[in-house]
Design a protein around this motif. Sequence first.
Motif, PDB file in Angstrom:
ATOM      1  N   HIS A  20       4.658   5.659   1.835  1.00 54.18           N
ATOM      2  CA  HIS A  20       3.283   5.952   1.440  1.00 54.18           C
ATOM      3  C   HIS A  20       3.205   6.265  -0.055  1.00 54.18           C
ATOM      4  N   HIS A  56       3.355   3.062  -2.126  1.00 59.13           N
ATOM      5  CA  HIS A  56       2.078   2.347  -2.131  1.00 59.13           C
ATOM      6  C   HIS A  56       1.114   3.001  -3.123  1.00 59.13           C
ATOM      7  N   ASP A 110      -0.574   1.482  -6.731  1.00 59.64           N
ATOM      8  CA  ASP A 110      -2.017   1.471  -6.953  1.00 59.64           C
ATOM      9  C   ASP A 110      -2.427   2.210  -8.223  1.00 59.64           C
ATOM     10  N   CYS A 128       6.554  -4.999  -1.386  1.00 59.69           N
ATOM     11  CA  CYS A 128       5.402  -4.291  -1.963  1.00 59.69           C
ATOM     12  C   CYS A 128       5.176  -4.735  -3.410  1.00 59.69           C
ATOM     13  N   ARG A 135      -2.840  -6.814   1.288  1.00 57.69           N
ATOM     14  CA  ARG A 135      -1.759  -5.928   1.752  1.00 57.69           C
ATOM     15  C   ARG A 135      -1.689  -5.841   3.266  1.00 57.69           C
TER      16      ARG A 135
END
Length: 214
Positions: free
Chosen positions: A99, A102, A106, A163, A173
Amino acid sequence: MAAPTSRTPGTVRMSADERRVAVIRAAITEFAKGGLNGTSTAAIAKRVGVSQPYLFRLFDDKKALFLATVEYAFDRVEERFRRATEGLTGYPAMHAMAHAYHDYLDSDTDLLRIQLQAYAAAEDAELRSDIRGFWMRLDTFAREVTGVDGEELTNFFARGMLCNVVASLDLPRERYFDDILSADGTLLRCDLCEDSERFGDPPTPDAPAPAPSD
């Protein structure tokens, strides 16, 4: 009587460490676009507001500055992993790191592109050893905090590389990570995700304004 200075009223002179970080951040923006060979130190110096001679008082040469940006990018990943895994081990720690990664992708695409530029620059034997060292430091942390190795850890890092591809190419995604994202791309919630303070970088004070060029 003290000699007059040319400092602009209201500006704050940065320390050498602050200026070094400012140069690294400027270099990240430039190297992320052009890579090691396609980026000029003149562009970096102009972006941060210093002269080229001053740049080379902070870093021996362009390769040293490039390595500093790569280390900075890897350190940011490790910092996020450390915050995300606090008090966790095993699969929960691995899940939390996923997590956090990710969120990392971003939040700053330049840091991702620096990582990709590092792999390309590793063709240079002078750089490969250092870049390998940055990777191994992250690898060692992941092994220690999760207590896993072998296929599980291989899958974790392989997923991270996917990723990178998804983020770089702006692919949907949810096509690859529907266990983390819903069909509309929103983050699925889980017990580990409920702590909003666990992920992301800690807040940092505003950087002082650059001093006039040397």
